[in-house]
Design a protein around this motif. Structure first.
Motif, PDB file in Angstrom:
ATOM      1  N   ARG A 103       0.811  -1.232   0.000  1.00 16.93           N
ATOM      2  CA  ARG A 103       0.000   0.000   0.000  1.00 16.93           C
ATOM      3  C   ARG A 103       0.837   1.271   0.000  1.00 16.93           C
ATOM      4  O   ARG A 103       1.712   1.415  -0.818  1.00 16.93           O
ATOM      5  CB  ARG A 103      -0.980  -0.029   1.172  1.00 16.93           C
ATOM      6  N   ASN A 158      -5.895  -1.508  11.968  1.00 23.41           N
ATOM      7  CA  ASN A 158      -6.282  -1.300  10.572  1.00 23.41           C
ATOM      8  C   ASN A 158      -7.772  -1.005  10.535  1.00 23.41           C
ATOM      9  O   ASN A 158      -8.447  -1.044  11.565  1.00 23.41           O
ATOM     10  CB  ASN A 158      -5.929  -2.514   9.692  1.00 23.41           C
ATOM     11  N   CYS A 159      -8.281  -0.707   9.347  1.00 17.80           N
ATOM     12  CA  CYS A 159      -9.671  -0.285   9.264  1.00 17.80           C
ATOM     13  C   CYS A 159     -10.622  -1.453   9.533  1.00 17.80           C
ATOM     14  O   CYS A 159     -11.711  -1.260  10.080  1.00 17.80           O
ATOM     15  CB  CYS A 159      -9.934   0.357   7.907  1.00 17.80           C
ATOM     16  N   ALA A 160     -10.208  -2.667   9.154  1.00 17.09           N
ATOM     17  CA  ALA A 160     -11.053  -3.830   9.451  1.00 17.09           C
ATOM     18  C   ALA A 160     -11.205  -3.977  10.966  1.00 17.09           C
ATOM     19  O   ALA A 160     -12.303  -4.247  11.469  1.00 17.09           O
ATOM     20  CB  ALA A 160     -10.442  -5.092   8.846  1.00 17.09           C
ATOM     21  N   PHE A 190     -12.228  -8.640   3.284  1.00 11.90           N
ATOM     22  CA  PHE A 190     -13.081  -7.837   4.148  1.00 11.90           C
ATOM     23  C   PHE A 190     -14.488  -7.848   3.569  1.00 11.90           C
ATOM     24  O   PHE A 190     -14.765  -7.223   2.546  1.00 11.90           O
ATOM     25  CB  PHE A 190     -12.554  -6.399   4.252  1.00 11.90           C
ATOM     26  N   SER A 234     -16.256   1.494  -1.807  1.00  9.69           N
ATOM     27  CA  SER A 234     -14.829   1.475  -2.147  1.00  9.69           C
ATOM     28  C   SER A 234     -14.562   1.075  -3.598  1.00  9.69           C
ATOM     29  O   SER A 234     -14.724   1.871  -4.499  1.00  9.69           O
ATOM     30  CB  SER A 234     -14.049   0.572  -1.194  1.00  9.69           C
ATOM     31  N   ASP A 264     -18.437   3.465   7.651  1.00 12.89           N
ATOM     32  CA  ASP A 264     -17.123   2.890   7.342  1.00 12.89           C
ATOM     33  C   ASP A 264     -16.756   3.385   5.956  1.00 12.89           C
ATOM     34  O   ASP A 264     -17.308   2.962   4.954  1.00 12.89           O
ATOM     35  CB  ASP A 264     -17.176   1.359   7.368  1.00 12.89           C
ATOM     36  N   GLY A 266     -13.509   3.593   4.690  1.00 10.93           N
ATOM     37  CA  GLY A 266     -12.405   2.856   4.064  1.00 10.93           C
ATOM     38  C   GLY A 266     -11.253   3.733   3.611  1.00 10.93           C
ATOM     39  O   GLY A 266     -10.379   4.066   4.398  1.00 10.93           O
ATOM     40  N   SER A 298      -8.912   3.941   6.732  1.00 10.34           N
ATOM     41  CA  SER A 298      -7.568   3.353   6.780  1.00 10.34           C
ATOM     42  C   SER A 298      -6.494   4.424   6.840  1.00 10.34           C
ATOM     43  O   SER A 298      -6.620   5.476   6.216  1.00 10.34           O
ATOM     44  CB  SER A 298      -7.311   2.531   5.511  1.00 10.34           C
ATOM     45  N   LYS A 301      -4.435   4.027   3.033  1.00 10.90           N
ATOM     46  CA  LYS A 301      -5.023   4.176   1.698  1.00 10.90           C
ATOM     47  C   LYS A 301      -4.783   5.622   1.269  1.00 10.90           C
ATOM     48  O   LYS A 301      -3.651   6.045   1.186  1.00 10.90           O
ATOM     49  CB  LYS A 301      -6.492   3.785   1.721  1.00 10.90           C
TER      50      LYS A 301
HETATM   51  C1  PLP Z   1     -10.274  -1.043   2.778  1.00  9.51           C
HETATM   52  C2  PLP Z   1     -11.495  -1.011   3.560  1.00  9.51           C
HETATM   53  C3  PLP Z   1     -11.577  -1.676   4.782  1.00  9.51           C
HETATM   54  C4  PLP Z   1     -10.429  -2.468   5.331  1.00  9.51           C
HETATM   55  O1  PLP Z   1      -9.375  -1.614   5.661  1.00  9.51           O
HETATM   56  P1  PLP Z   1      -7.967  -2.193   6.130  1.00  9.51           P
HETATM   57  O2  PLP Z   1      -7.183  -0.982   6.495  1.00  9.51           O
HETATM   58  O3  PLP Z   1      -7.420  -2.938   4.970  1.00  9.51           O
HETATM   59  O4  PLP Z   1      -8.199  -3.089   7.290  1.00  9.51           O
HETATM   60  C5  PLP Z   1     -12.764  -1.595   5.484  1.00  9.51           C
HETATM   61  N1  PLP Z   1     -13.815  -0.911   5.012  1.00  9.51           N
HETATM   62  C6  PLP Z   1     -13.784  -0.258   3.837  1.00  9.51           C
HETATM   63  C7  PLP Z   1     -14.994   0.485   3.383  1.00  9.51           C
HETATM   64  C8  PLP Z   1     -12.604  -0.273   3.060  1.00  9.51           C
HETATM   65  O5  PLP Z   1     -12.549   0.394   1.902  1.00  9.51           O
END
Ligand code: PLP
Length: 468
Positions: A103, A158-160, A190, A234, A264, A266, A298, A301
């Motif tokens: 990334r 992380n975002c997850a 995810f 996303s 969320d 992302g 995230s 990203k």
């Molecule tokens: C990419 C993404 C995630 C996961 O994010 P990570 O940082 O890879 O854990 C969760 N939700 C959305 C909407 C995303 O785009």
């Protein structure tokens, strides 16, 4: 068994582990990787050699011949183990946020911060004014609130993890209402429905894949749903006959029913990126302004920092997360905070092209064309090999699940060779040191300089020349 004796004598010609380790190659491996690794490689090599000799019933192999073969095999084994370790690569794919290649590339400030604070004693949880324990990485959180307009913020791995955390704390044992159009898989495994189930929430789907109305949400809330989940799809877009209520309408609805509106997002752009060609990437601050209670995005990203999940929102909700035992499980370490803080500082200063993700996005086609043309003429001067470089128009991708609809115009270096098919050029590039990652289209190997740091160009030039 009639021929047992010559085979045994070949076996006797097999070198010892010690002989192999003391060979020139063995000594080099010892210096590079340590004595015990060299011994382990020598043992494994000799085991395969023994097996080879026995299986093929090899006879009459001299001591020198076997030693030579063993040394070669040991070196090859060592190389392939080295290749399996994390390695710096030159990303010529043009994919800015390349999930398989790690990334976001960190800014010079972020790298410096990792070595200055991340790698040493630092004020991670220490308040210099009071000399007592302080809020963990408070400056980093303050930067998030300043840049997003949120009251409070928290950082996790992380975002997850952030999405799982928010849903576990606010939706466990409850119903979460979500539009059918947002039950997406984002890649990297995810899947929104799975995260919901894992967190103990009950999924309450409303609307249809392409159209969901405010009344659909309201009906679910009347039936007891306690969280509204909005997911930015996303890397996926539904276009055409679509409808979804605005965030501010959802916020009004959430307030009326006293439920949490969680988004969320992302990829999470911190600034409006439409001037760089990213037309429909939502901006975190806009969601906060529209009234979402909590948002997750995230760090690696579009923010362009280290892997992290950033949570922003109302103070009372964020404090509940901070006090929850799961926070202890999900919080990142000082390496992450130092890099994230330095990345966010670039946004605060307004020097956003310090951040490589933004700098790569900001490169326009003409600038890339000039770089590509200059690269080609440097390559050609004094070169007598057969590799040919042409400039062709093409597109780069944002990647990382961001802006699937926005292709960025670029100019590519297209490589061809009269004696080597594209596949073999691609393999040579991938096996070079450092590895160069490219793509093949229409029998040409394509290199996109958008994702290549200009400082890496001389290395790339040497690698291309060595292809012949
Ligand atoms: C990419 C993404 C995630 C996961 O994010 P990570 O940082 O890879 O854990 C969760 N939700 C959305 C909407 C995303 O785009």
């Amino acid at each position: 068994m009639a021929n047992a004796s010559p085979l045994t004598s070949t076996m006797r010609n097999i070198p010892s582990v010690d002989e192999l380790v003391r060979s020139d190659a063995g000594r080099r491996i010892t210096v590079e990787a340590g004595h015990s690794r060299a011994i382990r490689l020598a043992r494994r090599t000799l085991a395969t050699i023994r097996l080879d000799i026995a299986e093929n019933n090899e006879r009459d192999l001299s001591k020198e011949l076997i030693l030579d073969a063993a040394v070669n095999q040991m070196v090859e084994m060592h190389r392939s183990e080295e290749r399996a370790s994390l390695q710096f690569v030159i990303n010529c794919t043009g994919v800015i946020i390349h999930t398989n290649l790690g990334r976001a590339v960190l800014s010079a400030h972020a790298r410096q911060a990792i070595s200055d604070e991340g790698a040493t004693f630092c004020t991670l949880e220490y308040d210099l004014e009071t000399g007592k324990r302080g809020r963990r990485a408070s400056h980093c959180e303050d930067l998030v609130t300043e840049l997003t307009g949120a009251e409070a913020a928290l950082v996790v791995n992380n975002c997850a993890a952030a999405a799982f955390f928010v849903l576990s704390v606010f939706a466990e044992g409850r119903e979460v209402v979500i539009s059918r159009g947002e039950l997406v898989e984002i890649g990297g495994d995810f899947r929104v429905p799975d995260v919901l189930t894992q967190s103990g929430a009950t999924l309450r789907e409303v609307g249809t894949t392409n159209r969901t109305k405010l009344e659909d949400y309201e009906a679910a809330l009347d039936n007891g749903a306690r969280v509204i989940l909005r997911v930015h799809p996303s890397n996926y877009r539904i276009i055409g006959f679509t409808a979804a209520p605005s965030l501010s309408d959802l916020a009004t609805l959430a307030r009326k029913h006293d439920v949490v509106l969680y988004e969320d997002i992302g990829s999470g752009a911190l600034i409006d990126l439409s001037s760089y060609g990213l037309k429909d990437e939502p901006v975190v601050a806009a969601s906060i302004a529209a009234g979402v209670d909590l948002i997750t995005f995230s760090g690696d990203k579009l923010v362009g920092g280290p892997q992290a999940g950033i949570i922003a929102g109302g103070r009372e909700l964020v404090d509940r997360l901070r006090r929850h035992p799961l926070y202890r499980v999900l919080r990142p370490g000082k390496l992450v905070y130092s890099a994230l803080e330095a990345t966010l500082e670039s946004y605060r200063r307004g020097t956003i092209t310090d951040v490589p993700v933004i700098a790569m996005l900001a490169l326009n086609k003409e600038t890339i064309r000039e770089r590509a043309a200059s690269f080609r003429s440097r390559f050609e001067s004094g070169y007598s090999g057969l590799l040919e470089i042409e400039l062709v128009d093409g597109t780069s991708a944002v990647g990382g699940g961001a802006a699937p609809g926005s292709a960025l115009d670029t100019v590519l270096l297209a490589l061809s060779h009269p004696e080597k098919p594209a596949e073999s050029i691609e393999i040579s590039l991938r096996n070079s040191n450092p590895p160069v990652i490219s793509r093949i289209e229409n029998n040409k190997v394509l290199l996109d300089l958008r994702t290549v740091d200009p400082a890496q160009e001389p290395i790339l030039l040497d690698i291309l020349r060595s292809i012949g």
